[in-house]
Write an enzyme that holds these catalytic residues in place. Structure first.
Site, PDB file in Angstrom:
ATOM      1  CE  LYS A 165      -3.002   2.729   2.957  1.00  0.00           C
ATOM      2  NZ  LYS A 165      -3.594   2.759   4.242  1.00  0.00           N
TER       3      LYS A 165
ATOM      4  CG  ASP B 189      -5.376   7.956   4.459  1.00  0.00           C
ATOM      5  OD1 ASP B 189      -6.228   8.692   4.029  1.00  0.00           O
ATOM      6  OD2 ASP B 189      -5.602   7.177   5.458  1.00  0.00           O
TER       7      ASP B 189
ATOM      8  CE  LYS C 270      -6.289   8.994   8.096  1.00  0.00           C
ATOM      9  NZ  LYS C 270      -6.986   7.985   9.021  1.00  0.00           N
TER      10      LYS C 270
ATOM     11  CG  ASP D  21      -1.634   5.592   5.033  1.00  0.00           C
ATOM     12  OD1 ASP D  21      -1.531   4.515   5.649  1.00  0.00           O
ATOM     13  OD2 ASP D  21      -2.810   5.760   4.538  1.00  0.00           O
TER      14      ASP D  21
ATOM     15  CD  GLU E  95      -6.616   5.470   2.656  1.00  0.00           C
ATOM     16  OE1 GLU E  95      -7.534   5.406   3.345  1.00  0.00           O
ATOM     17  OE2 GLU E  95      -5.295   5.101   3.075  1.00  0.00           O
TER      18      GLU E  95
ATOM     19  NE  ARG F 155     -10.469  -0.985   4.372  1.00  0.00           N
ATOM     20  CZ  ARG F 155     -11.140  -0.969   5.639  1.00  0.00           C
ATOM     21  NH1 ARG F 155     -12.227  -1.900   5.759  1.00  0.00           N
ATOM     22  NH2 ARG F 155     -10.330  -0.756   6.699  1.00  0.00           N
TER      23      ARG F 155
HETATM   24  N1  BES Z   1      -3.893   4.887   7.004  1.00  0.00           N
HETATM   25  C1  BES Z   1      -5.114   4.748   7.749  1.00  0.00           C
HETATM   26  C2  BES Z   1      -4.655   3.585   9.028  1.00  0.00           C
HETATM   27  C3  BES Z   1      -3.695   4.278   9.770  1.00  0.00           C
HETATM   28  C4  BES Z   1      -3.993   4.840  11.105  1.00  0.00           C
HETATM   29  C5  BES Z   1      -2.444   3.817   9.875  1.00  0.00           C
HETATM   30  C6  BES Z   1      -2.958   5.394  11.994  1.00  0.00           C
HETATM   31  C7  BES Z   1      -1.399   4.288  10.628  1.00  0.00           C
HETATM   32  C8  BES Z   1      -1.723   5.168  11.689  1.00  0.00           C
HETATM   33  C9  BES Z   1      -6.035   3.833   7.104  1.00  0.00           C
HETATM   34  O1  BES Z   1      -6.165   4.421   5.860  1.00  0.00           O
HETATM   35  C10 BES Z   1      -7.398   4.398   7.791  1.00  0.00           C
HETATM   36  O2  BES Z   1      -7.834   5.694   7.871  1.00  0.00           O
HETATM   37  N2  BES Z   1      -8.209   3.303   8.248  1.00  0.00           N
HETATM   38  C11 BES Z   1      -9.212   3.662   9.106  1.00  0.00           C
HETATM   39  C12 BES Z   1     -10.251   2.633   8.548  1.00  0.00           C
HETATM   40  C13 BES Z   1     -11.765   2.946   8.847  1.00  0.00           C
HETATM   41  C14 BES Z   1     -12.273   4.073   8.265  1.00  0.00           C
HETATM   42  C15 BES Z   1     -12.883   1.772   8.529  1.00  0.00           C
HETATM   43  C16 BES Z   1      -9.055   3.421  10.409  1.00  0.00           C
HETATM   44  O3  BES Z   1      -8.410   2.589  10.921  1.00  0.00           O
HETATM   45  O4  BES Z   1      -9.696   4.020  11.322  1.00  0.00           O
HETATM   46 ZN    ZN Z   2      -4.771   5.120   4.916  1.00  0.00          ZN
HETATM   47 MN    MN Z   3      -7.658   6.261   5.452  1.00  0.00          MN
END
Ligand code: BES
Ligand code: ZN
Ligand code: MN
Length: 499
Positions: free
Chosen positions: A265, A270, A277, A288, A349, A351
């Protein structure tokens, strides 16, 4: 990015530098070969100093004896490093990091690599040297002013005196390739997102061509043609073009034999997109792309050490931004596999990117297995903290090999469950699948999503959100971007898939 340590290996009979580091055990014991080399006077001096001091000779403890004549008549500072017999390569890696912390700045150092109870094996010397270099890594490209409390870091030449110098040198050469791969991965994670755009990332991956890696860089036009609309949807709010880079290292006996594949990925930033966020800590989302960075670093290592295996690396590079053109919650996209995806949350995103590149990798290369790495979910940090990465797999043998490589390298994995109960949580009312199953079991439902795009291929997913960046500092990592995954997967390949 920068590393003040230059390490070379020489024989035990070579000359000493102005700083001499010696491994010392309890009661001042040094290896017989070293005692012979140091002579009676110095050996006695070490024993006296250890007896007079509270030096415990615990692994990594240090005692510095000021310069004094006695080493071939030249004055030299003696650094005594406490050493115990370790139980595997990882300990020497760690010991190397601990020693690095004890070395005087800007002085050339001779390290006598023999444990108190005998000469060190060449692999252990090489692991120790790797640990020293990993610990010395620094990302200071954008720091134009020196910090007043930090000693100036110039080059420090470390000479390792080894009983079997030729064998140690050979092992060190392999570790040079490992170090270079980790350094590359750390650099990529540490780079700011205005510099490391998808295009720039693709260029840095393409630079592996000089090591003999075949490179294919795909732009949006080609991705559209392939039908990668899940990946393209993530990047559609960005001013930067999305890219997929395919890297091929065909070092196996038979170039035509089925390869193994690593998929990363690469969300270069992000924001969350329209499901934006919170501001707090958002700057960390420059990391990311830690999965893609690990894949590029791994390919570098494999090519640099000429691994005897056919390996494919595939990375999906996009920027997730809010914009008038950005993807919305409620949108439905058709992935390359033909499966339709309902976007519930534009922040889920990663996935979407992986769905298309996993599918493409399976169709195009029919690999023996695929391992993907992704900073995929915050939920994996809730589950495992930042000490271990989550391991999800549809194949017990692959999972076991990965876990073993994790233990051996200290890049630890913990296996998490998959199953139909979790899979049904991501069924969609309007499409084939939805991109978020909500908070509960968030890292598991994310993995279930990926599994729908591997087409039955043996596969493992490593959720490295907690370990790729901002993880606790260790003896061998003082960097924000850790390069997690490079050593792990290099070991997986070396131990299981090389002819
Ligand atoms: N890149 C993030 C996950 C992440 C969070 C990586 C903190 C490193 C540190 C990912 O794209 C994300 O935002 N995931 C969400 C998924 C949710 C919206 C279903 C999450 O983990 O909150
Ligand atoms: Zn992400
Ligand atoms: Mn994300």
């Amino acid at each position: 990015m920068s590393n003040p340590l230059k390490i070379a290996v020489a024989g035990l009979d070579e000359t000493f530098g102005p700083v001499v580091t010696v491994f010392v055990g309890k009661e001042g014991a040094v290896a017989p070969s070293v005692a012979k080399r140091l002579g009676k006077v110095l050996s006695a001096r070490i024993a006296t100093a250890v007896a007079a001091d509270s030096f415990q000779a615990k692994s990594g403890s240090a005692l510095v004896l000021p310069a004094e004549a006695g080493l071939g008549d030249k004055p030299a500072t003696l650094v005594l490093i406490g050493a115990e017999k370790g139980e595997g390569a990882r300990d020497f890696l760690k010991l190397g990091g601990q020693i690095r912390a004890k070395l005087p700045a800007n002085r050339d150092v001779t390290l006598i690599a023999a444990l108190p109870d005998g000469d060190m094996a060449p692999v252990d010397i090489a692991e120790m040297a790797l640990g020293m270099r990993l610990a010395a890594y620094k990302f200071d490209r954008y720091q134009t002013k020196k910090k007043p409390d930090e000693p100036e870091q110039k080059n420090t030449a470390v000479t390792l005196l080894a009983a079997n110098a030729a064998a140690a040198r050979k092992e060190l050469k392999v570790r040079d390739a490992v170090y270079a791969g980790v350094e590359l991965a750390r650099d990529l994670v540490n780079e700011p997102p205005n510099v490391l755009t998808p295009g720039e990332f693709a260029r840095r991956a393409a630079a592996l061509e000089k090591l003999g890696v075949e490179i294919d860089v795909l732009g949006e036009k080609e991705l559209k043609k392939l039908g990668m609309r899940a990946l393209l949807g993530v990047g559609q709010g960005s001013a930067e073009e999305s890219h997929v880079v395919i890297m091929k290292w065909l070092g196996g006996k038979d170039e035509k034999a089925a390869p193994i594949a690593f998929v990363g990925k690469g969300v270069v930033f992000d924001t969350g997109g329209i499901s934006i966020k919170p501001a707090q800590g958002m700057e960390d989302m420059k990391g990311d792309m830690g999965g893609a960075a690990a894949v590029v670093g791994l390919m570098h290592t494999l090519a640099a050490r000429k691994a005897r295996a056919n390996v494919i690396g595939v990375i999906g590079l996009v920027e997730n931004m809010p914009d008038g053109k950005a993807q919305r919650p409620g949108d439905i996209v058709t992935s390359m596999s033909g499966q339709t995806i309902e976007i519930i949350n534009t922040d889920a995103e990663g996935r979407l990117v992986l769905a298309d590149i996993l599918w493409h990798t399976k169709q195009k290369f029919n690999p023996k297995f695929m391992v993907n790495l992704a900073t995929l979910t915050g939920a994996i940090m809730v589950a495992l903290g930042q000490e271990m990465a989550g391991l999800f797999s549809n194949n017990d043998e692959l999972a076991a090999n990965l876990a073993k490589a994790g233990t051996a390298t200290g890049e630890k994995l913990w296996r998490m469950p998959l199953g139909p109960e979790y899979d049904k949580i991501i069924d969609s009312k309007f499409a084939d699948v939805k991109n978020s199953g909500g908070r509960f079991g968030g890292s598991i439902t994310a993995a279930q999503f990926l599994q729908r795009f591997v087409d039955g291929c043996p596969w493992a997913h490593l959720d490295i959100a907690g370990t790729a960046m901002g993880s606790p500092q260790t003896d061998i990592n003082k960097s924000w971007g850790s390069g997690f995954g490079v050593r792990l997967l290099d070991r997986l390949v070396a131990d299981n898939y090389e002819a």
